[in-house]
Design an enzyme around this catalytic site. Sequence first.
Site, PDB file in Angstrom:
ATOM      1  N   SER A 105       0.846  -1.183   0.000  1.00  0.00           N
ATOM      2  CA  SER A 105       0.000   0.000   0.000  1.00  0.00           C
ATOM      3  C   SER A 105       0.891   1.245   0.000  1.00  0.00           C
ATOM      4  CB  SER A 105      -0.950  -0.048   1.193  1.00  0.00           C
ATOM      5  OG  SER A 105      -1.999   0.885   1.050  1.00  0.00           O
ATOM      6  N   LYS A 157     -22.114  16.890   7.245  1.00  0.00           N
ATOM      7  CA  LYS A 157     -21.097  17.084   8.278  1.00  0.00           C
ATOM      8  C   LYS A 157     -20.878  15.839   9.130  1.00  0.00           C
ATOM      9  CE  LYS A 157     -18.168  19.899  10.163  1.00  0.00           C
ATOM     10  NZ  LYS A 157     -17.035  20.398   9.396  1.00  0.00           N
TER      11      LYS A 157
END
Length: 287
Positions: A105, A157
């Site tokens: 990764s 949010k």
Amino acid sequence: MRFPDALTSRLPGVRSDKPVVSLVRLHGVITPTSGPVPRAVINAQTTEKTLERAFGHDRLAAVGLLINSPGGSPTQSALVADSIRRHADEKGVPVLAFCEDVAASGGYWLACAADEIHAHPTSLVGSIGVVSQGFGLDGLIEKWGVERRLYTAGTSKARLDPFLPEKTEDVAWLRDLQDQLHTMFRDWVTQRRGDRLAADTDLFTGEVWTGARAVELGLADGLGTAHSVLPARFPGAELVTVDARKPLLARLGMGGPAAGATPWGTDGLLGMVQAAEIRATWARYGL
């Protein structure tokens, strides 16, 4: 330049004219936060001074990156890789990466900053993908009769809040974000590795391969370690390990945790959670 180099350079007849290969160890999870254990993480802040010193030697022939990382933050991976390329281009020296236990990764993102990648046959290499993880705790607080109160301005949010039921549209948003990051990762690997990549295998599924298989797929250029490859490539060169400098008090043996502090910092619980996350990241690769 190391202190012995600085000293011998001022002594007549003692100065060494050997070329130098700087070795930089990039070990740990890639994260913007400081680690619970010193040098347990990689990020732009912790590596920049080390890279400056590694590339700053006046007899520099090459830089070797000793990579042992299961990945982590895409942004920090890119920032460190960009710094490596900037220094390499300024100095005009080759960079060779050496995958140790794992370069997966973000760890492989770092490896691709090198001009050549070498691995041990047993190294774990690749994992060119994006992963997100979390917990769904809404059932738990309901079971215990806890009432959560959350107030936001903006409909997005509180996306993926672990204490709220999962929403289909939030998952779709996350997957779109992952796809964008995956495309950036794929483009970086393709840019750096070019036609060395095998054309008959999908290398961007997040799969992990051994170092031996990575060479066959073009994810790495050869098998070997820094101490087997570099002396052959740069005969007579001195291999110099460049470590991150400790704070002055620590070098004098006077540093240490403040009174009442835990080994994880002033917030023991937060530190333990971070340590668990770091451990879980390594555990994905059986380490």
